[in-house]
Design a protein around this motif. Structure first.
Motif, PDB file in Angstrom:
ATOM      1  N   MET A  33      38.756  44.015   5.370  1.00 20.03           N
ATOM      2  CA  MET A  33      37.922  44.314   4.195  1.00 20.03           C
ATOM      3  C   MET A  33      38.583  45.444   3.409  1.00 20.03           C
ATOM      4  O   MET A  33      39.066  46.414   4.006  1.00 20.03           O
ATOM      5  N   ASP A  34      38.577  45.341   2.091  1.00 15.98           N
ATOM      6  CA  ASP A  34      39.170  46.401   1.286  1.00 15.98           C
ATOM      7  C   ASP A  34      38.212  47.595   1.198  1.00 15.98           C
ATOM      8  O   ASP A  34      37.075  47.524   1.689  1.00 15.98           O
ATOM      9  N   ALA A  57      45.633  44.744   8.221  1.00 15.23           N
ATOM     10  CA  ALA A  57      45.431  45.049   9.644  1.00 15.23           C
ATOM     11  C   ALA A  57      45.006  46.504   9.829  1.00 15.23           C
ATOM     12  O   ALA A  57      44.154  46.807  10.673  1.00 15.23           O
ATOM     13  N   ALA A  58      45.563  47.396   9.028  1.00 17.28           N
ATOM     14  CA  ALA A  58      45.150  48.802   9.086  1.00 17.28           C
ATOM     15  C   ALA A  58      43.680  48.946   8.688  1.00 17.28           C
ATOM     16  O   ALA A  58      42.940  49.745   9.271  1.00 17.28           O
ATOM     17  N   ARG A  59      43.244  48.143   7.726  1.00 13.13           N
ATOM     18  CA  ARG A  59      41.825  48.156   7.334  1.00 13.13           C
ATOM     19  C   ARG A  59      40.949  47.665   8.491  1.00 13.13           C
ATOM     20  O   ARG A  59      39.850  48.165   8.698  1.00 13.13           O
ATOM     21  N   GLY A 103      50.301  47.256  11.570  1.00 13.64           N
ATOM     22  CA  GLY A 103      49.466  48.038  10.659  1.00 13.64           C
ATOM     23  C   GLY A 103      48.299  48.685  11.390  1.00 13.64           C
ATOM     24  O   GLY A 103      47.969  49.850  11.174  1.00 13.64           O
ATOM     25  N   ALA A 104      47.662  47.936  12.293  1.00  9.87           N
ATOM     26  CA  ALA A 104      46.563  48.475  13.094  1.00  9.87           C
ATOM     27  C   ALA A 104      47.091  49.400  14.181  1.00  9.87           C
ATOM     28  O   ALA A 104      46.559  50.493  14.394  1.00  9.87           O
ATOM     29  N   SER A 105      48.141  48.981  14.854  1.00 10.40           N
ATOM     30  CA  SER A 105      48.705  49.780  15.950  1.00 10.40           C
ATOM     31  C   SER A 105      49.204  51.136  15.454  1.00 10.40           C
ATOM     32  O   SER A 105      48.920  52.172  16.064  1.00 10.40           O
ATOM     33  N   VAL A 136      41.109  41.937  13.983  1.00 12.51           N
ATOM     34  CA  VAL A 136      41.567  42.721  15.133  1.00 12.51           C
ATOM     35  C   VAL A 136      40.352  43.128  15.965  1.00 12.51           C
ATOM     36  O   VAL A 136      39.325  43.520  15.407  1.00 12.51           O
ATOM     37  N   GLU A 137      40.484  43.009  17.289  1.00  7.81           N
ATOM     38  CA  GLU A 137      39.461  43.476  18.219  1.00  7.81           C
ATOM     39  C   GLU A 137      40.073  44.552  19.097  1.00  7.81           C
ATOM     40  O   GLU A 137      41.298  44.659  19.185  1.00  7.81           O
ATOM     41  N   ALA A 138      39.224  45.353  19.764  1.00 12.72           N
ATOM     42  CA  ALA A 138      39.753  46.482  20.521  1.00 12.72           C
ATOM     43  C   ALA A 138      38.972  46.739  21.797  1.00 12.72           C
ATOM     44  O   ALA A 138      37.792  46.401  21.913  1.00 12.72           O
TER      45      ALA A 138
END
Length: 144
Positions: A33-34, A57-59, A103-105, A136-138
């Motif tokens: 999501m932006d 992915a960072a979002r 991007g998430a990592s 992405v899930e965590a």
């Protein structure tokens, strides 16, 4: 880092956003999501490149942290990022899924240092919910 967490999104189906068991907090998949809350849609290898998808992915990582904050009260209880599973909406011939999920990592490592280093999967998908570019899930380790 000048980052702003979004509001924790309500589930889009028959599930809960987080489940805590012992010192592990499982965060359901968060779609891209932006900053204005609009869905980031696209397919890598077709309508979106690696850099744009990595930003998406960072979002997702920010949305994960928003869910964690909603569940825990604040992020000070997060001790470690244990694992991320990332899903990339992509064409059959796209192969840079790990670069996208970086991007998430990278965001988790930037925020938590060594405690942000985690196990991970980066997988391609023919489609994601609502046409999202990335999900992405965590799994997070949290203080009791």
């Amino acid at each position: 880092m000048g980052l702003v967490l979004p509001e924790a999104a309500a589930p889009a189906g028959s599930y809960v956003p987080t489940v805590q068991t012992g010192t592990l907090l499982y965060v359901s998949g968060q779609v891209s999501m932006d900053p204005d809350g609009a869905l980031i849609r696209g397919r890598c290898g077709e309508t979106m490149g690696v850099e744009e998808a990595s930003a998406a992915a960072a979002r997702c990582a920010l949305a994960i942290l928003a869910q964690a904050r909603a569940a825990l009260g604040d992020l000070d209880r997060v001790r470690r990022v244990v694992k991320l599973n990332g899903y990339v909406n992509s064409t059959a011939d796209f192969g840079d899924h790990p670069k996208v999920i970086n991007g998430a990592s990278d965001l988790m490592v930037s925020l938590f240092g060594d405690a942000g280093r985690h196990a991970r999967a980066a997988v391609g998908a023919a489609n994601l919910p609502f046409g999202a570019a990335v999900e992405v899930e965590a799994v997070l380790e949290v203080a009791p």
